[in-house]
Design a protein around this motif. Structure first.
Motif, PDB file in Angstrom:
ATOM      1  N   LYS A  32       0.819  -1.222   0.000  1.00 17.53           N
ATOM      2  CA  LYS A  32       0.000   0.000   0.000  1.00 17.53           C
ATOM      3  C   LYS A  32       0.850   1.267   0.000  1.00 17.53           C
ATOM      4  N   ARG A  33       2.128   1.112   0.301  1.00 17.80           N
ATOM      5  CA  ARG A  33       3.012   2.294   0.327  1.00 17.80           C
ATOM      6  C   ARG A  33       3.828   2.413  -0.964  1.00 17.80           C
ATOM      7  N   SER A  34       3.381   1.751  -2.027  1.00 18.77           N
ATOM      8  CA  SER A  34       4.102   1.836  -3.304  1.00 18.77           C
ATOM      9  C   SER A  34       3.977   3.239  -3.891  1.00 18.77           C
ATOM     10  N   TYR A  35       4.975   3.604  -4.669  1.00 15.03           N
ATOM     11  CA  TYR A  35       4.915   4.932  -5.317  1.00 15.03           C
ATOM     12  C   TYR A  35       5.806   4.955  -6.558  1.00 15.03           C
ATOM     13  N   ASP A  36       5.553   5.979  -7.391  1.00 17.07           N
ATOM     14  CA  ASP A  36       6.346   6.162  -8.615  1.00 17.07           C
ATOM     15  C   ASP A  36       7.400   7.243  -8.407  1.00 17.07           C
ATOM     16  N   ILE A  37       8.521   7.016  -9.083  1.00 20.36           N
ATOM     17  CA  ILE A  37       9.542   8.059  -9.209  1.00 20.36           C
ATOM     18  C   ILE A  37       9.532   8.410 -10.691  1.00 20.36           C
ATOM     19  N   VAL A  38       9.271   9.661 -11.019  1.00 14.22           N
ATOM     20  CA  VAL A  38       9.259  10.052 -12.440  1.00 14.22           C
ATOM     21  C   VAL A  38      10.453  10.968 -12.675  1.00 14.22           C
ATOM     22  N   ILE A  39      11.207  10.659 -13.735  1.00  9.40           N
ATOM     23  CA  ILE A  39      12.476  11.356 -13.990  1.00  9.40           C
ATOM     24  C   ILE A  39      12.454  11.948 -15.396  1.00  9.40           C
ATOM     25  N   GLY A  40      12.865  13.187 -15.529  1.00 11.02           N
ATOM     26  CA  GLY A  40      12.921  13.774 -16.870  1.00 11.02           C
ATOM     27  C   GLY A  40      13.378  15.219 -16.826  1.00 11.02           C
ATOM     28  N   SER A  41      13.218  15.872 -17.958  1.00 12.55           N
ATOM     29  CA  SER A  41      13.725  17.218 -18.135  1.00 12.55           C
ATOM     30  C   SER A  41      12.538  18.191 -18.198  1.00 12.55           C
ATOM     31  N   GLY A  42      12.577  19.250 -17.415  1.00 13.30           N
ATOM     32  CA  GLY A  42      11.489  20.245 -17.429  1.00 13.30           C
ATOM     33  C   GLY A  42      10.261  19.835 -16.639  1.00 13.30           C
ATOM     34  N   LEU A  43      10.362  18.788 -15.849  1.00 12.04           N
ATOM     35  CA  LEU A  43       9.167  18.238 -15.180  1.00 12.04           C
ATOM     36  C   LEU A  43       8.643  19.109 -14.034  1.00 12.04           C
ATOM     37  N   ILE A  44       9.471  20.021 -13.564  1.00 10.15           N
ATOM     38  CA  ILE A  44       9.048  20.837 -12.423  1.00 10.15           C
ATOM     39  C   ILE A  44       7.755  21.594 -12.737  1.00 10.15           C
ATOM     40  N   ASP A  45       7.579  21.940 -14.004  1.00  9.34           N
ATOM     41  CA  ASP A  45       6.368  22.683 -14.393  1.00  9.34           C
ATOM     42  C   ASP A  45       5.137  21.778 -14.447  1.00  9.34           C
ATOM     43  N   GLU A  46       5.355  20.485 -14.261  1.00  7.07           N
ATOM     44  CA  GLU A  46       4.220  19.553 -14.328  1.00  7.07           C
ATOM     45  C   GLU A  46       3.848  18.968 -12.973  1.00  7.07           C
ATOM     46  N   ILE A  47       4.458  19.486 -11.906  1.00 12.27           N
ATOM     47  CA  ILE A  47       4.200  18.906 -10.579  1.00 12.27           C
ATOM     48  C   ILE A  47       2.705  18.893 -10.245  1.00 12.27           C
ATOM     49  N   GLY A  48       2.014  19.977 -10.579  1.00 14.26           N
ATOM     50  CA  GLY A  48       0.576  20.043 -10.279  1.00 14.26           C
ATOM     51  C   GLY A  48      -0.182  18.907 -10.952  1.00 14.26           C
ATOM     52  N   LEU A  49      -0.007  18.809 -12.265  1.00 16.50           N
ATOM     53  CA  LEU A  49      -0.707  17.773 -13.041  1.00 16.50           C
ATOM     54  C   LEU A  49      -0.364  16.375 -12.551  1.00 16.50           C
ATOM     55  N   LYS A  50       0.914  16.173 -12.192  1.00 16.97           N
ATOM     56  CA  LYS A  50       1.359  14.828 -11.798  1.00 16.97           C
ATOM     57  C   LYS A  50       0.765  14.399 -10.462  1.00 16.97           C
ATOM     58  N   ILE A  51       0.645  15.343  -9.510  1.00 15.27           N
ATOM     59  CA  ILE A  51       0.197  14.884  -8.183  1.00 15.27           C
ATOM     60  C   ILE A  51      -1.313  14.980  -7.989  1.00 15.27           C
ATOM     61  N   LYS A  52      -1.973  15.751  -8.857  1.00 15.45           N
ATOM     62  CA  LYS A  52      -3.425  15.948  -8.710  1.00 15.45           C
ATOM     63  C   LYS A  52      -4.190  14.629  -8.518  1.00 15.45           C
ATOM     64  N   PRO A  53      -3.924  13.603  -9.355  1.00 18.74           N
ATOM     65  CA  PRO A  53      -4.706  12.367  -9.187  1.00 18.74           C
ATOM     66  C   PRO A  53      -4.395  11.611  -7.894  1.00 18.74           C
ATOM     67  N   LEU A  54      -3.284  11.954  -7.234  1.00 19.19           N
ATOM     68  CA  LEU A  54      -2.868  11.183  -6.055  1.00 19.19           C
ATOM     69  C   LEU A  54      -3.383  11.778  -4.753  1.00 19.19           C
ATOM     70  N   ILE A  55      -3.895  12.996  -4.815  1.00 22.40           N
ATOM     71  CA  ILE A  55      -4.140  13.768  -3.601  1.00 22.40           C
ATOM     72  C   ILE A  55      -5.610  14.151  -3.499  1.00 22.40           C
ATOM     73  N   SER A  56      -6.203  13.948  -2.292  1.00 23.61           N
ATOM     74  CA  SER A  56      -7.623  14.292  -2.147  1.00 23.61           C
ATOM     75  C   SER A  56      -7.815  15.738  -1.685  1.00 23.61           C
ATOM     76  N   SER A  57      -6.837  16.273  -0.917  1.00 25.87           N
ATOM     77  CA  SER A  57      -6.991  17.638  -0.387  1.00 25.87           C
ATOM     78  C   SER A  57      -6.612  18.675  -1.441  1.00 25.87           C
ATOM     79  N   LYS A  58      -7.079  19.912  -1.234  1.00 29.32           N
ATOM     80  CA  LYS A  58      -6.703  21.008  -2.148  1.00 29.32           C
ATOM     81  C   LYS A  58      -5.519  21.805  -1.600  1.00 29.32           C
ATOM     82  N   ARG A  59      -5.100  21.491  -0.351  1.00 29.24           N
ATOM     83  CA  ARG A  59      -4.069  22.342   0.271  1.00 29.24           C
ATOM     84  C   ARG A  59      -2.696  21.684   0.250  1.00 29.24           C
TER      85      ARG A  59
END
Ligand code: NAD
Ligand code: GLY
Length: 365
Positions: free
Chosen positions: A16-43
């Motif tokens: 249950k504690r499994s997770y992905d590590i995503v590696i690439g170039s320019g990904l910092i601008d995608e942090i919102g999109l990447k974590i949105k599906p994983l998180i229930s809170s808005k804060r």
């Protein structure tokens, strides 16, 4: 902002504690999109220091806000001294003032200091809230952001107060390494070279071929390097999450490295520099035991030298060395879990006497 380099993914399989590590170039601008599906809170609470936040904070905040997160920034001063219970206590206070709930998210934006501290706060505030790693040093990308070791320092010993708390996600943007001071890049490279010796001939040869590309921050090569290091560490963590056995091999070069850091008052050497010397000493001990040939010691020295890392032990006081070795031994509650290699990719754990360690530390052998 993402360029056309394909992103890579490593999965850490821990039920249950499994997770992905995503590696690439320019990904910092995608942090919102990447974590949105994983998180229930808005804060979201970003924990970072002024050095890193002034470079990347705006982009991270913009990306998070663009998908609807309410973003808060909690600032910590830059430096190992701030990886402390006092700083954690201040952060708890700030979370309370914001009425943070246990469903809100902590994002660590920074190197290993920020990752360890933010992870410790995430693990302990309200018995744990979701935690995301956005590592910005090479050391943090290949080591500290993966595997869930979180901690703060005690004045008497580093990382003494902590626990295992896995992140929900790790986002690694190779491009942030371009602003990293050269010395910090080399410090991370020592850990990368450690993985080379631990994992096998193929990765070590890749590193030997590409060491200059790494130092020049070639994004394709670095993506490959970080990917292979994370894959290697993920498999070890899956096999021994709580560090009761196989995970100890990740400490190759570290027993002597810690002694060098401690005996020189944590001032002269950065961690990676001390473990570079520690790996050479470990190779000398393995050679003395007949486990490896002399050429293998030279192979250590050559690649570490090309990476701009020190390989010669400083002159240390023997009593001081023995004192620090004893402390290390007490911490392990057993004989020195000393990692030696009997070949590339063939780590073994043996007990090594203090005298052998002292001998390997003699400056000119
Ligand atoms: P660090 O976090 O202190 O970062 C080094 C310096 O680089 C800092 O001044 C930081 O502000 C700056 N920096 C970070 N990213 C930057 C960037 N992209 N551009 C410019 N400057 C940047 O040091 P570190 O080497 O990343 O981490 C060391 C810590 O990691 C230690 O506390 C160590 O105990 C811990 N650690 C933990 C684990 C683990 O498994 N949890 C493993 C290894 C090390
Ligand atoms: N950095 C060593 C470990 O994660 O076990």
């Amino acid at each position: 902002m993402s360029n056309n380099l394909q992103e890579k993914k490593v999965k850490v399989n821990l039920d249950k504690r499994s997770y992905d590590i995503v590696i690439g170039s320019g990904l910092i601008d995608e942090i919102g999109l990447k974590i949105k599906p994983l998180i229930s809170s808005k804060r979201v609470f970003i924990i970072s220091n002024p050095t890193v936040f002034s470079l990347y904070g705006d982009r991270v905040c913009r990306s998070l806000k663009s998908v609807g997160f309410d973003v808060n920034f909690l600032e910590v001063s830059d430096g190992e001294n701030y990886k402390s219970l006092e700083t954690a206590y201040e952060l708890y206070g700030q979370l309370i003032n914001h009425n943070a709930s246990r469903f809100d998210v902590i994002i660590a934006l920074g190197g290993g200091v920020i990752g360890d501290l933010a992870g410790f706060v995430a693990a302990t505030y309200m018995r744990g809230l979701p935690f995301i790693q956005l590592p910005t040093t090479l050391l943090a990308q290949v080591d500290s952001s993966v595997g869930g070791k979180v901690a703060v320092n005690h004045p008497k010993a580093k990382n003494l107060i902590g626990c295992f708390y896995q992140p929900r996600f790790v986002l690694i943007d190779i491009d942030v390494l371009k602003t990293l001071p050269e010395r910090e890049l080399k410090v991370g490279l020592a850990e990368v070279i450690k993985y080379g010796f631990l994992s096998g001939e193929e990765f070590l040869s890749f590193l030997e071929e590409h060491i200059e590309d790494i130092l020049a921050i070639n994004p394709e090569i670095l993506t490959e390097v970080v990917l292979r290091c994370c894959e290697f560490k993920a498999r070890i963590v899956e096999a021994d999450e709580k560090d009761f056995g196989k995970r100890a091999i990740l400490n190759y070069g570290h027993t002597i490295g810690h002694v060098i850091e401690a005996s020189s008052g944590y001032k002269k050497y950065r961690h990676g520099e001390a473990i570079a010397i520690g790996m050479v000493c470990a190779a000398k001990i393995a050679q003395k035991r007949g486990l490896i040939q002399e050429g293998f010691v030279r192979q250590h020295e050559d690649i570490l030298k090309r990476a701009g890392l020190p390989i010669m032990p400083p002159s240390l006081d023997a009593k001081d060395v023995m004192k620090h070795l004893l402390l290390d031994k007490k911490r392990c509650d057993e004989d020195h879990a000393f990692v030696l290699l009997k070949g590339i990719g063939e780590p073994i754990i043996e007990s090594v006497a203090g005298d052998d360690i002292l001998e390997s530390l003699k400056p000119c052998q």
